[in-house]
Scaffold this active site. Structure first.
Site, PDB file in Angstrom:
ATOM      1  N   ARG A  93       0.840  -1.194   0.000  1.00 48.31           N
ATOM      2  CA  ARG A  93       0.000   0.000   0.000  1.00 48.31           C
ATOM      3  C   ARG A  93       0.877   1.247   0.000  1.00 48.31           C
ATOM      4  O   ARG A  93       1.951   1.256   0.631  1.00 48.31           O
ATOM      5  CB  ARG A  93      -0.845  -0.029   1.264  1.00 48.31           C
ATOM      6  N   THR A 375      -8.985   0.756  -9.763  1.00 48.88           N
ATOM      7  CA  THR A 375      -8.250  -0.371  -9.191  1.00 48.88           C
ATOM      8  C   THR A 375      -8.323  -1.524 -10.166  1.00 48.88           C
ATOM      9  O   THR A 375      -9.191  -1.546 -11.018  1.00 48.88           O
ATOM     10  CB  THR A 375      -8.945  -0.767  -7.871  1.00 48.88           C
ATOM     11  N   THR A 393      -3.857  -0.618  -7.382  1.00 55.35           N
ATOM     12  CA  THR A 393      -4.683   0.554  -7.665  1.00 55.35           C
ATOM     13  C   THR A 393      -3.901   1.851  -7.760  1.00 55.35           C
ATOM     14  O   THR A 393      -2.834   1.998  -7.162  1.00 55.35           O
ATOM     15  CB  THR A 393      -5.768   0.699  -6.561  1.00 55.35           C
ATOM     16  N   GLY A 466     -13.444  -1.247  -7.320  1.00 53.54           N
ATOM     17  CA  GLY A 466     -14.738  -0.601  -7.085  1.00 53.54           C
ATOM     18  C   GLY A 466     -14.814   0.104  -5.744  1.00 53.54           C
ATOM     19  O   GLY A 466     -15.905   0.335  -5.226  1.00 53.54           O
TER      20      GLY A 466
HETATM   21  O1  DON Z   1      -7.970   1.133  -1.595  1.00 52.28           O
HETATM   22  C1  DON Z   1      -9.136   1.399  -1.845  1.00 52.28           C
HETATM   23  O2  DON Z   1     -10.058   0.965  -1.204  1.00 52.28           O
HETATM   24  C2  DON Z   1      -9.440   2.269  -3.051  1.00 52.28           C
HETATM   25  N1  DON Z   1      -8.331   3.131  -3.315  1.00 52.28           N
HETATM   26  C3  DON Z   1      -9.780   1.400  -4.214  1.00 52.28           C
HETATM   27  C4  DON Z   1     -10.109   2.193  -5.436  1.00 52.28           C
HETATM   28  C5  DON Z   1     -10.893   1.461  -6.447  1.00 52.28           C
HETATM   29  O3  DON Z   1     -11.233   0.306  -6.317  1.00 52.28           O
HETATM   30  C6  DON Z   1     -11.305   2.237  -7.640  1.00 52.28           C
HETATM   31  N2  DON Z   1     -11.980   1.403  -8.599  1.00 52.28           N
HETATM   32  N3  DON Z   1     -12.972   1.580  -9.175  1.00 52.28           N
END
Ligand code: DON
Length: 566
Positions: A93, A375, A393, A466
């Site tokens: 991360r 993502t 992501t 998502g």
């Molecule tokens: O880490 C997370 O929860 C978000 N940054 C994820 C972003 C994401 O899934 C965007 N996709 N549509």
């Protein structure tokens, strides 16, 4: 006929299910990802004798080339893996830069600056992907590193054919607006205001050069030297605080996966700094206690129970953040007593208003909750039954919008996953707490939940994109598979629901609810919104006889493929 219809709605699968084609089945391993070219790279890696980690890393690197909206070197992610007898989770991360401050997205009057945590490099966390993908391979890979990275190098230097999907996503109004803000970006992706033509060959020389360095020198070749200097320069020029020193200081972290059992299956998912595993564990615990599996498959009872369980799990998410600083721990939130109490609070006939659902009371809270993306995931199984679920992501589509010249990648806008302003909903409408406030070096809370589930010889690896919809949608796909025995593609394609505590609303995909079920849910007190915005899940399946299959969500542009097809 009028009497028969509600009955048929209960007995018959919804339309999307019957349309699902069978997933490909093979014996030599399987890959599912968001892009057919990337899936092909994963399969090529398996054919060359690579294991599941080699194929996952090669696929992720290919996505960094051909799927720039989310595939990345300038973002981060998580991987959960079952390799031989090991169950492991890698946290790569992003972290907040050293110069990040908790009020960095506020103006001098303390008001949030619009889009400051979303657009431009001030929104960027320190990328974790270069070190993370390398570390995954270092510990578990079988093929030489250069062999794993070669397909991505080839795609970047020799070029790849622009798909209709890529062309269209670049041409979308909201994406154009973001990308055209940065001349460095538009030069590559919207030259003369237009995306590259469908079928044209696109070469990415800056990215190819970075991949060459990465192949020769590992992550240090990105975190130091010319590439890191290019990142610092681009960041500074556009008001960011990211420095080469931040890149050099970044480290991925091996963590113990969260494991739980539900409906006769064992599951492993991501611990903090993702909330995804906690949400899955809590929700499954509540559903199991309330015997969700024994309720009729289609109808208000299951949907109501699911919404009520999710409402409660997401309330506890408010307490979570980087495990180095968060006060509420996973052990407390997943304790059987707490899950039992939560599940007893669910009224089978009435929705509980979210304002009445408080987060776990044991943690110190300094503020009350307000009253009221991009993502990509990939899943791999190899011929030995090793499994990798990897989600990576940039956060929003194309991250913060800045393509770094001299580096050849987008910087993320993951800082928006922090509670940039306490109590203010983020990109995904999530209301978050003190535990997730910005601080230098801290990891922002995520919702991603790469997941592995197994029973005897059978296993699945899955996950998706998502934002806040990731855990709610992964959970439903998993229930379709583990409880209802759907085929792989059908399990992905079935319409889904979403609830995240705040806003107090049940989102439903257009075909998810029959008119009767919707009316009954509204009668129980749910506010329902029909929404096409949802997660996209990709999954692989190891069958009990050792064969494998792969499937990609029909909502997206991805592909599942197998080696040695039947
Ligand atoms: O880490 C997370 O929860 C978000 N940054 C994820 C972003 C994401 O899934 C965007 N996709 N549509």
């Amino acid at each position: 006929m009028r009497i028969l219809l509600p009955l048929l709605a209960v007995l018959l699968p919804l339309p999307a299910l019957s349309a699902s084609p069978p997933a490909p089945i093979g014996t030599g391993g399987a890959v599912a990802s968001a892009d057919p070219l990337a899936t092909a790279v994963g399969l090529e890696t398996l054919r060359a004798g690579g294991n599941a980690v080699d194929a996952a890393v090669a696929t992720a690197l290919a996505l960094a080339v051909v799927y720039p909206e989310a595939g990345n070197l300038g973002g981060g992610g998580f991987a959960v893996l079952r390799m031989g007898g090991d169950l492991a989770a890698l946290d790569f991360r992003e972290t907040a830069p050293a110069r990040a401050r908790r009020d960095m997205y506020l103006d001098p009057q303390g008001k949030p600056v619009e889009n400051a945590s979303l657009v431009g490099p001030l929104a960027a966390g320190v990328p974790g992907s270069p070190a993370g993908l390398f570390e995954l391979h270092r510990r578990y890979g079988r093929l030489p590193w250069q062999r794993v990275i070669a397909p991505a190098q080839r795609l970047a230097s020799q070029g790849f054919r622009v798909s209709r999907y890529l062309h269209e996503v670049l041409d979308k109004e909201e994406n154009r607006k973001l990308l055209l803000r940065f001349p460095e970006t538009s030069k590559v992706w919207l030259s003369e205001g237009k995306p590259p033509a469908v079928g044209s060959v696109l070469r990415l020389p800056d990215l190819a050069a970075t991949l060459d360095r990465y192949a020769a020198g590992g992550p240090g070749a990105i975190a130091t030297g010319a590439v890191a200097a290019a990142v610092e320069k681009a960041s500074q020029e556009h008001g960011g605080v990211l420095t080469a020193a931040d890149l050099a200081a970044y480290r991925p972290v091996w963590r113990t996966p969260l494991t739980f059992e539900a409906f006769g299956w064992k599951l492993a998912s991501m611990p903090l700094p993702s909330s995804g595993g906690v949400i899955l564990g809590q929700t499954l615990g509540m559903l199991e206690r309330r015997e969700w599996d024994k309720l009729p498959r289609f109808g208000a009872d299951r949907d109501h129970l699911l919404a009520e369980a999710l409402r409660r799990s997401f309330a506890d998410r408010f307490l979570l953040g980087d495990p180095a600083t968060t006060k509420a721990t996973e052990a407390q939130l997943l304790a059987p007593e707490w899950i039992a109490r939560r599940s007893e609070q669910i009224d089978p006939r009435h929705a509980t208003p979210s304002v009445q659902v408080e987060p776990w009371p044991g943690a110190a809270r300094t503020e009350a909750p307000a009253a009221s993306g991009e993502t990509t995931h990939l899943s791999v199984v190899d011929r030995e039954g090793n499994l990798v679920a990897l989600t990576t992501t940039l956060n929003g589509l194309f991250g913060c919008g800045l393509w770094v010249p001299g580096a050849g990648f987008f910087l993320n806008n993951e800082m928006d996953d922090f509670a940039t302003v306490l109590g203010k909903p983020n990109l995904f409408g999530l209301v978050q707490g003190e535990a997730n406030a910005v601080a230098p070096g801290k990891r922002m809370l995520s919702s991603m939940n790469p997941l592995i589930a197994w029973k005897g010889q059978e296993a699945y690896a899955l996950g998706g994109r998502g934002g806040s919809r990731i855990p709610t949608n992964t959970l439903q796909v998993m229930l379709n598979l583990l409880v209802d025995g759907d085929s792989l593609q059908a399990a992905l394609d079935r319409p889904r629901l979403h609830h995240q505590w705040l806003p107090d609303r049940l989102d439903a995909e257009p075909d998810a609810l029959s008119p009767e079920t919707r009316a009954e849910l509204e009668r129980r007190g749910h506010t329902i919104q029909i929404s096409a915005v949802t997660a996209k899940i990709h999954a692989v399946h190891l069958l009990p006889d050792g064969r494998v299959e792969a499937a990609s969500d029909s909502r997206g542009s991805g592909a599942g493929g197998v080696v040695d097809p039947e």
